[in-house]
Design an enzyme around this catalytic site. Structure first.
Site, PDB file in Angstrom:
ATOM      1  N   TYR A 136      76.365  39.044 -20.357  1.00 20.48           N
ATOM      2  CA  TYR A 136      76.836  38.079 -21.140  1.00 20.48           C
ATOM      3  C   TYR A 136      78.176  38.576 -21.803  1.00 20.48           C
ATOM      4  O   TYR A 136      78.254  39.622 -22.457  1.00 20.48           O
ATOM      5  CB  TYR A 136      75.715  37.898 -22.351  1.00 20.48           C
ATOM      6  CG  TYR A 136      75.971  37.067 -23.446  1.00 20.48           C
ATOM      7  CD1 TYR A 136      77.133  36.146 -23.279  1.00 20.48           C
ATOM      8  CD2 TYR A 136      75.096  36.799 -24.290  1.00 20.48           C
ATOM      9  CE1 TYR A 136      77.287  34.993 -24.257  1.00 20.48           C
ATOM     10  CE2 TYR A 136      74.983  35.880 -25.453  1.00 20.48           C
ATOM     11  CZ  TYR A 136      76.185  34.968 -25.350  1.00 20.48           C
ATOM     12  OH  TYR A 136      76.315  34.060 -26.083  1.00 20.48           O
ATOM     13  N   LYS A 164      77.441  35.501 -17.654  1.00 22.72           N
ATOM     14  CA  LYS A 164      77.630  34.007 -18.853  1.00 22.72           C
ATOM     15  C   LYS A 164      78.881  34.395 -19.632  1.00 22.72           C
ATOM     16  O   LYS A 164      79.121  35.361 -20.053  1.00 22.72           O
ATOM     17  CB  LYS A 164      76.352  34.294 -19.737  1.00 22.72           C
ATOM     18  CG  LYS A 164      76.559  33.027 -20.904  1.00 22.72           C
ATOM     19  CD  LYS A 164      75.228  33.393 -21.700  1.00 22.72           C
ATOM     20  CE  LYS A 164      75.058  32.352 -22.874  1.00 22.72           C
ATOM     21  NZ  LYS A 164      76.332  32.182 -23.673  1.00 22.72           N
TER      22      LYS A 164
HETATM   23  O1  MN9 Z   1      77.729  30.803 -25.473  1.00 26.75           O
HETATM   24  C1  MN9 Z   1      77.805  28.971 -27.325  1.00 26.75           C
HETATM   25  N1  MN9 Z   1      78.259  30.089 -27.964  1.00 26.75           N
HETATM   26  C2  MN9 Z   1      77.452  30.418 -29.223  1.00 26.75           C
HETATM   27  C3  MN9 Z   1      77.468  29.649 -25.888  1.00 26.75           C
HETATM   28  O2  MN9 Z   1      76.422  30.096 -29.349  1.00 26.75           O
HETATM   29  C4  MN9 Z   1      77.876  31.263 -30.418  1.00 26.75           C
HETATM   30  C5  MN9 Z   1      78.613  27.826 -26.904  1.00 26.75           C
HETATM   31  O3  MN9 Z   1      77.608  26.756 -26.694  1.00 26.75           O
HETATM   32  C6  MN9 Z   1      79.138  27.380 -28.303  1.00 26.75           C
HETATM   33  O4  MN9 Z   1      78.540  27.306 -29.426  1.00 26.75           O
HETATM   34  C7  MN9 Z   1      80.072  26.103 -28.170  1.00 26.75           C
HETATM   35  C8  MN9 Z   1      80.764  25.809 -29.421  1.00 26.75           C
HETATM   36  O5  MN9 Z   1      81.809  26.294 -29.578  1.00 26.75           O
HETATM   37  O6  MN9 Z   1      80.649  26.060 -27.135  1.00 26.75           O
END
Ligand code: MN9
Length: 296
Positions: A136, A164
Site C-alpha cells: 500500500y 495499491k
Molecule cells: O486510497 C482513498 N484514500 C483514503 C484511497 O481513503 C484516504 C481514496 O479513495 C480517497 O479517499 C479518494 C478521495 O480523495 O480518492
C-alpha cells in the site's frame, strides 16, 4: 493479461453502533448492498475503514464479518498494516486463517523508518502468511513513497501480488507497470481513476466506491473498451462528489452520511475525527440524488 485481481474494489467504511462499537451487522448489510451493485472486491480495514482507530480485535472481527457475508462472491483483501511488525504479522496470520484472498499493508509510520526497516517489515508480513501481498503506497499519509526500485526489492523478497497506488505520481506508476506486467496495480485516488487506468492500472480501490460503485464500474468498462469521452463523463461525476466532500474535514464522514441517507446506520466516525458540521444536509442530499439514487 487475465488477472486474478482486477476491477473496482470498495475501501469499506467501518460502521459503529450507538455505543461506538464496531457494527458487524451493518458492515454485512453494506457488503450485500455493494455485491448487488456489482462490486468486484472489498478492501477491509484500510485508511477509509479507520484502521488505526480500531483495536486489533475489532479489525479481526470486522474482517470475519465481511468474509462471512461475502461467502466467496467477490475478492476480499485484508489491510493488515500497523506501526509494529508483530501486530501486522498477527493480523496477516489471522487474515489467512479467516480465508481472505490477500493482504495489504501500509508502510510502518510515525517514526521515520529507514528503507531497510520498511522492506524488512514487508518481508516479515509476507513470511507470516501464505497470502499474496499488495503493498500500500500512500505517501501523503504515510510519509513514505514507494519507489520503483523498492518495489523491485520487495518482489525479490516474497509473494508480492501488486500495489495499491495512492499517489498522483503516474510516472512511477508507469515504470512499475512496465517492469512488472504480472502485478495488479490498483489506482488509489478515485478522482484520478481515468489517469490510473490510462497508465495501466488493473482496477481501483477507493473510498467513494462505497457509494459510487455503479459509476466507477461504468467508467472502468468504458476505459477498457476505449470509450474515452464516456469514461471522462463518469470521472466528472465522481469528481463532483469528491469536490463537494473537500468542503468537509474528510471524505469518510460524507460517504457515511450518504449511506445513512440510503438507509444505513453508520454511526459516524471515531474521535478524534469530527462529525458532519451543521448545515451539511443539503450537500448530502444533492450527492444522494445526483450520484446514488439514479444508479440504484
Ligand atoms: O486510497 C482513498 N484514500 C483514503 C484511497 O481513503 C484516504 C481514496 O479513495 C480517497 O479517499 C479518494 C478521495 O480523495 O480518492
Amino acid at each position: 493479461m487475465n488477472k486474478r485481481f482486477q476491477g473496482i474494489y470498495a475501501a469499506l467504511v467501518t460502521p459503529y453502533t450507538e455505543d461506538g462499537a464496531v457494527n458487524c451487522r451493518e458492515a454485512k448489510k453494506l457488503v450485500r448492498y455493494l455485491l448487488a451493485k456489482g462490486i468486484d472486491g472489498f478492501y477491509v480495514g484500510g485508511s477509509t475503514g479507520e484502521a488505526f482507530l480500531l483495536t486489533q480485535e475489532e479489525r479481526k472481527l470486522l474482517l470475519e464479518a465481511v468474509l462471512e457475508e461475502n461467502n466467496g462472491q467477490a475478492k476480499v483483501i485484508a489491510h493488515v498494516g500497523q506501526i509494529s511488525t508483530d501486530l501486522a504479522c498477527d493480523l496477516a496470520r489471522h487474515a489467512s486463517k479467516a480465508g481472505a484472498h490477500g493482504v495489504s499493508a501500509i508502510s510502518p509510520f510515525y517514526y521515520k523508518f529507514s528503507l531497510k526497516e520498511i522492506e524488512e517489515y514487508y518481508r516479515d508480513i509476507m513470511d507470516a502468511s501464505d497470502l499474496p501481498m499488495f503493498v500500500y503506497n500512500f505517501p501523503n499519509l504515510s510519509g513514505f513513497s514507494l519507489s520503483p526500485e523498492a518495489l523491485d526489492d520487495l518482489c525479490r523478497m516474497g509473494d508480492v501480488a501488486g500495489v495499491k497506488f495512492t499517489s498522483n505520481n503516474f510516472f512511477d506508476m508507469e515504470r512499475m507497470r512496465r517492469k512488472h506486467p504480472e502485478l495488479t496495480i490498483w489506482n488509489g485516488y478515485d478522482e484520478m481513476l481515468c489517469c490510473g487506468l490510462m497508465t495501466g492500472a488493473d482496477g481501483a480501490v477507493g473510498s467513494t466506491y462505497n457509494i459510487l460503485c455503479p459509476i466507477a464500474k461504468k467508467l472502468y468498462e468504458h476505459m477498457r473498451e476505449g470509450r474515452m469521452e464516456e469514461a471522462r463523463q463518469c470521472q466528472d461525476k465522481i469528481n463532483r462528489m469528491v469536490a463537494v466532500s473537500k468542503r468537509y474535514p474528510n471524505i469518510f464522514v460524507v460517504i457515511k452520511a450518504v449511506l445513512d441517507r440510503d438507509g444505513f446506520s453508520m454511526g459516524g466516525l471515531r474521535k478524534p475525527f469530527l462529525g458532519l458540521p451543521q448545515g451539511a444536509g443539503a450537500d448530502i442530499e444533492m450527492i444522494y440524488r445526483e450520484f446514488v439514487e439514479p444508479f440504484s
